[in-house]
Design an enzyme around this catalytic site. Structure first.
Site, PDB file in Angstrom:
ATOM      1  N   GLU A  39       0.866  -1.161   0.000  1.00 48.03           N
ATOM      2  CA  GLU A  39       0.000   0.000   0.000  1.00 48.03           C
ATOM      3  C   GLU A  39       0.913   1.225   0.000  1.00 48.03           C
ATOM      4  O   GLU A  39       1.776   1.338   0.875  1.00 48.03           O
ATOM      5  CB  GLU A  39      -0.878  -0.011   1.260  1.00 48.03           C
ATOM      6  CG  GLU A  39      -1.926   1.064   1.237  1.00 48.03           C
ATOM      7  CD  GLU A  39      -2.790   1.091   2.496  1.00 48.03           C
ATOM      8  OE1 GLU A  39      -2.700   0.165   3.324  1.00 48.03           O
ATOM      9  OE2 GLU A  39      -3.545   2.068   2.629  1.00 48.03           O
ATOM     10  N   ARG A 269       4.823 -12.726   9.822  1.00 46.69           N
ATOM     11  CA  ARG A 269       5.531 -11.501   9.473  1.00 46.69           C
ATOM     12  C   ARG A 269       6.851 -11.420  10.233  1.00 46.69           C
ATOM     13  O   ARG A 269       7.040 -12.037  11.264  1.00 46.69           O
ATOM     14  CB  ARG A 269       4.672 -10.268   9.699  1.00 46.69           C
ATOM     15  CG  ARG A 269       4.236 -10.006  11.124  1.00 46.69           C
ATOM     16  CD  ARG A 269       3.585  -8.625  11.259  1.00 46.69           C
ATOM     17  NE  ARG A 269       2.589  -8.338  10.255  1.00 46.69           N
ATOM     18  CZ  ARG A 269       2.573  -7.235   9.499  1.00 46.69           C
ATOM     19  NH1 ARG A 269       3.493  -6.314   9.633  1.00 46.69           N
ATOM     20  NH2 ARG A 269       1.623  -7.040   8.624  1.00 46.69           N
ATOM     21  N   LYS A 279       4.383   0.834   9.409  1.00 45.82           N
ATOM     22  CA  LYS A 279       4.553   2.109   8.709  1.00 45.82           C
ATOM     23  C   LYS A 279       3.966   3.264   9.501  1.00 45.82           C
ATOM     24  O   LYS A 279       4.503   4.362   9.504  1.00 45.82           O
ATOM     25  CB  LYS A 279       3.866   2.028   7.347  1.00 45.82           C
ATOM     26  CG  LYS A 279       4.729   1.399   6.285  1.00 45.82           C
ATOM     27  CD  LYS A 279       4.034   1.386   4.947  1.00 45.82           C
ATOM     28  CE  LYS A 279       3.063   0.244   4.854  1.00 45.82           C
ATOM     29  NZ  LYS A 279       2.504   0.028   3.520  1.00 45.82           N
TER      30      LYS A 279
END
Ligand code: ATP
Ligand code: MG
Length: 567
Positions: A39, A269, A279
């Site tokens: 994204e 992850r 982020k």
């Protein structure tokens, strides 16, 4: 720290097992097409590097390919600045994508399929507020309740959806929901949202759309439209997999996609000790001024690591070594440091630099006398040699001298003898102090017979110091970094605490007056070296000719693992 198995010798991971099984059954005709779907709402971090290496690595390993897809369905947080940085980072890591797509490329198809689902009675327009929807959805223990709008006719829904699109309703007034099962044990299947109304300017489609699709709907459809074979995502989407499948099944029944459909596969992850990874948090660090920018060398971003001096190969090896797991864990940041040391040990040329200079006068050497020495650039002699100058005035590291040395001190002290790396032996004869009692200079005698390294009489000298000639040295700024956080897991905070409280106030140390050997005057931004005994350094982008700036990428040893050892 346990060192993981070397990449070359490892066995297949569970994703490779799945792909190999699919190749045996010729599920996709043997084809492998993966995608990396960021994204564009921030700069990529080392966790993304892991995902990039995994997706592109599988593409390469199986003679397949990988798409780069910008998942730009949320217009509010996205920006072209991020799109550009993402491309740059993937390329820098050494990967090439076959196709570049944007999820927004599919807005029209996504909308058309939504109309189809409405017509099939598989989706409906719901007028409940956000809070009511949450309330109706129930929780793990309570089944959901049907929305009062659930049984609108397809005709009514189609009309409302078209009017949503046309801008007849306010933001948030209505949503489109998939009509699945409000009693499902899986919360994601309790009539999830597909579209919401949002009057926001999109960085690519401008003001063309007032309604935007949600991730779960858009992602699977994007995968299917690109004919992705294996859609790899992180574990938090495991519970979304039935929904991913549901959307694709419906649309495949509508003959929008050909089978076999893409398969979603989840892996754990990457988390790292002493690091925050999301982020959103990294953006907070930048905005609140805890770091200078996304590429601050203390940041776990790809651009930060690049500026710090990490190589693409070191990040790829790191990703390979942490492996692909099915359960969440936290990897030791020491593993990342190990990966860069391993790479630079082989490639970085050796140089001499003194971080905190202490002047040494070789009293028995003539003023203006210069001895030229030829020294190796690397233990591997194929890297050649360079010239160093030995003169009467030199600099050594301030911490290499102790007036009252502890036991087993092999460095310089009054009366002690040490070797100057690649040059000669010197003995300390006098200590000069200023009015405050600070040592400002040492007077030493050198042994001319030891020029080149050893004493002909074979006497033993244990300590070897790095040094530079004062007359030839260039001055530089050195930036030394420490971990950005003092807590192993900054997010694991006590009630009422804040993860920022664990920021390390000493994560950056700037040394403006370091002295470097003359050959470094010509170093360019990005050049990497090993400064003898100090670590690996690279030239920062702030560097100017005549005003060099170096970042320490990593020290030679893991200074956190060693206990009390000096040497
Ligand atoms: P963040 O929470 O840091 O913003 P994200 O998952 O929202 O990360 P995306 O841009 O949506 O970021 O992610 C792009 C791809 O990178 C996704 O496939 C995602 O699963 C993967 N990814 C993101 N973070 C990690 C991580 N820490 N480890 C492995 N893969 C990750
Ligand atoms: Mg995200």
């Amino acid at each position: 720290m346990r060192m993981p198995e070397a990449p070359e010798s490892r066995s297949l991971n569970f994703i490779e097992d799945i792909i190999e099984a699919d190749r045996v059954t010729e599920k996709h005709g043997g084809r492998v097409l993966t995608r990396f779907p960021p994204e564009p709402n921030g700069y990529l971090h080392i966790g993304h590097a892991k995902s990039i290496c995994l997706n592109f690595g599988l593409g390469l390993r199986y003679d397949g390919a990988t798409n780069l897809r910008f998942d730009d369905t949320n217009p509010v947080k996205e920006d072209v600045e991020y799109v550009d940085s993402i491309r740059e980072d993937v390329e820098w890591l050494g990967f090439k994508w076959v196709n570049e797509f944007f999820a927004s490329d599919y807005f029209q198809q996504l909308y058309d399929y939504a109309e189809y689902l409405v017509q099939q009675g598989k989706a409906y327009v719901c007028d409940l507020s956000e809070a009511e929807i949450r309330d109706y959805r129930g929780n793990f223990h309570t089944p959901g309740k049907d929305s009062p709008y659930r049984n609108r006719t397809p005709g009514e829904n189609l009309d409302l959806l078209r009017r949503m699109r046309a801008g007849e309703f306010a933001d948030g007034a209505r949503v489109l929901r998939a009509r699945i099962d409000m009693q499902s044990g899986n919360m994601n299947l309790r009539d999830p949202l597909m579209y919401r109304i949002r009057r926001a300017h999109h960085h690519r489609t401008g003001d063309a759309w007032l309604i935007y699709p949600l991730y779960d709907y858009a992602h699977g459809v994007s995968d299917a439209l690109e004919a992705i074979t294996h859609s790899i995502c992180t574990l938090e989407f495991e519970d979304h997999r039935p929904l991913y499948g549901w959307f694709l099944e419906q649309d495949a029944e509508g003959k929008f996609f050909r089978r076999p459909l893409p398969r979603q596969i989840e892996f754990a992850r990457l988390n790292l000790t002493y690091t925050v990874m999301s982020k959103r948090r990294l953006l907070e660090l930048v905005k609140e001024g805890h770091v200078q920018h996304w590429d601050d060398p203390r940041m776990p971003t790809i651009c930060g690591l690049r500026r710090r001096g990490f190589t693409p190969a070191s990040l790829r090896n790191f990703a390979e070594r942490v492996g692909v797991a099915k359960r969440d864990s936290i990897s030791d940041v020491g593993l990342l440091e190990f990966a860069i040391r391993e790479d630079l040990e082989k490639s970085a040329l050796r140089r001499m630099a003194v971080l905190r200079p202490l002047k040494v006068i070789l009293t028995n050497m003539g003023e203006g006398e210069v001895f030229e020495l030829e020294v190796a650039n690397h233990p591997d002699t194929s890297h050649g040699t360079r010239k160093l100058q030995l003169t009467r005035e030199i600099f050594i590291e301030r911490e290499d001298f102790e007036e009252i040395p502890p036991k087993k001190w092999f460095r310089l002290a009054p009366g002690a003898e040490v070797r100057l790396k690649g040059a000669c032996l010197i003995r300390c004869e006098e200590v000069i102090k200023d009015a405050m009692g600070q040592v400002v200079e040492l007077r030493c005698a050198w042994d001319p017979a030891s020029l080149g390294g050893d004493a002909p009489d074979g006497r033993k000298v244990k300590g070897t110091l790095h040094w530079v000639s004062a007359a030839h040295a260039v001055t530089a700024e050195m930036r030394l970094y420490d971990r950005l956080f003092t807590a192993e897991n900054p997010m694991d905070i006590a009630e009422g605490g804040d993860w920022r409280d664990t920021l390390n106030p000493h994560s950056l140390e700037v040394l403006p007056g370091a002295k470097l050997e003359a050959s470094l005057a010509a170093a360019n931004t990005g050049d990497r070296f090993q400064f003898e005994r100090l670590g690996y350094f690279c030239v920062d982008r702030d560097s100017q000719p005549g005003a060099l700036v170096f970042n320490r990428t990593v020290a030679l040893k893991d200074s956190w693992a060693k206990v009390g050892e000096k040497g």
